[in-house]
Design an enzyme around this catalytic site. Structure first.
Site, PDB file in Angstrom:
ATOM      1  N   LYS A  41       1.075  -4.065  -1.136  1.00 11.57           N
ATOM      2  CA  LYS A  41       0.336  -5.174  -1.745  1.00 11.57           C
ATOM      3  C   LYS A  41       1.151  -5.947  -2.779  1.00 11.57           C
ATOM      4  CE  LYS A  41      -3.742  -4.722   0.249  1.00 11.57           C
ATOM      5  NZ  LYS A  41      -4.355  -5.806   1.049  1.00 11.57           N
ATOM      6  N   SER A 264      -4.532   5.015   3.466  1.00 21.06           N
ATOM      7  CA  SER A 264      -4.310   3.959   4.457  1.00 21.06           C
ATOM      8  C   SER A 264      -3.158   4.336   5.387  1.00 21.06           C
ATOM      9  CB  SER A 264      -3.994   2.631   3.761  1.00 21.06           C
ATOM     10  OG  SER A 264      -5.088   2.194   2.987  1.00 21.06           O
TER      11      SER A 264
END
Length: 322
Positions: A41, A264
């Site tokens: 991110k 994730s």
């Protein structure tokens, strides 16, 4: 030697793990997280902020605000701190405690929305809080990761291009799906430059990113309770849905070999190895993107009590098979 002058300059480490020895599977894992934000991110966070600054959206008195389940919030906290900007992250109880602590340590304000909206969605409740703050104070700038094209452009320009450079014979690429930024950036790049590469989107069971009914999800990151505006299903060759139990099992299996991945990443690796087992991997060059490392999941997916509390059915199997 790499020399940087600020935490916002380190976006990629280009580290891959060949999983043949660890999992007996011909799969290369692109390990994100070797940056100051600890996840993939950091790229969209930097791209969104830089774009907003370049376009004059962010001024000297601006306060950045964003809704996040964890990783993007940490990434924006890093970028904001490096640039001397104020940042407010709006999250919910599912966010890992370590992520909220990291954001606070970086100087961010963290708002935890305790109640979902009328439909049971924490995401909708977080967005409503962001809109309310923006309406009350014009200094707030909502970057809106859910609709901001800079989210996917970051991966088009960076993530996908780097993978293409390292793997000229790439056959299959597995990409986790949250807001759709990583997926859409990579899918668009390969559709334009290497259309023969098969794009496999990995979503979570209970997510509605690619239709279906919403269901309970306990691991933040992948999946969504409402469709994500950035996602264009026509750019994806196939969608596979990963069960959170399989993700936990994979995370713990790899941790036992010294590789500590985030939830994730566990979902992506588990789904990718199952797909390759069905379709064969001997003559295939496959890459999976692991969005995050595992340190901030120590109190959740690596904690026996947390696993037993959230996964009553089959929890004992998860705890025994490590």
């Amino acid at each position: 030697m790499t020399v940087i002058t600020g935490a916002d300059e380190l976006l990629d480490s280009e580290i891959y793990i060949d999983l043949r020895r660890l999992l007996d599977c011909r799969l290369y894992l692109k390990c994100e997280g070797f940056n100051f934000a600890g996840s993939v991110k950091v790229r969209p966070a930097a791209w969104m902020v830089n774009t907003a600054q370049r376009e004059g959206v962010i001024g000297p008195d601006s306060i950045l605000i964003e809704s996040s389940s964890g990783n993007l919030g940490v990434a924006l906290a890093v970028i904001a701190a490096a640039k001397g900007l104020r940042f407010v992250c709006v999250t919910d109880p599912k966010c890992n405690p370590s992520a909220t602590d990291l954001m606070k340590a970086l100087g961010a304000e963290v708002v935890v929305v305790d109640e979902p909206d009328a439909t049971g969605s924490y995401l909708a409740a977080r967005k409503a809080h962001v809109r309310e703050r923006c309406a009350q104070d014009p200094r707030y700038v909502w970057l809106n990761q859910y609709e901001n094209p800079a989210n996917w452009v970051a991966h088009y320009e960076n993530t996908a291009a780097l993978i293409a450079k390292q793997f000229p014979d790439l056959d299959t690429l597995f990409i986790g799906t949250g807001t759709g930024g990583t997926l859409m950036g990579c899918a668009r790049y390969f559709r334009e430059h290497r259309p023969g590469v098969r794009i496999v989107a990995v979503d979570s069971v209970g997510s509605v990113n690619f239709s279906g009914a919403p269901g309970p999800r306990h691991i933040p990151g992948l999946g969504a309770s409402t469709p994500m505006p950035l996602i264009d299903p026509s750019l994806v060759d196939e969608v596979v849905r990963g069960d959170e139990r399989d993700a936990i099992r994979m995370c713990r299996r790899l941790a036992a070999r010294g590789v500590l991945l985030g939830g994730s990443s566990g979902t992506v690796v588990s789904a990718a190895t199952e797909w390759l087992a069905r379709h064969g991997s001997a003559d295939r060059t496959a890459v999976a993107i692991a969005p995050d490392l595992g340190e901030r999941y120590i109190d959740t997916i690596y904690n026996d009590a947390w696993v037993a509390r959230h996964y009553h059915r089959g929890a004992q199997d998860l705890l025994e098979n490590q």
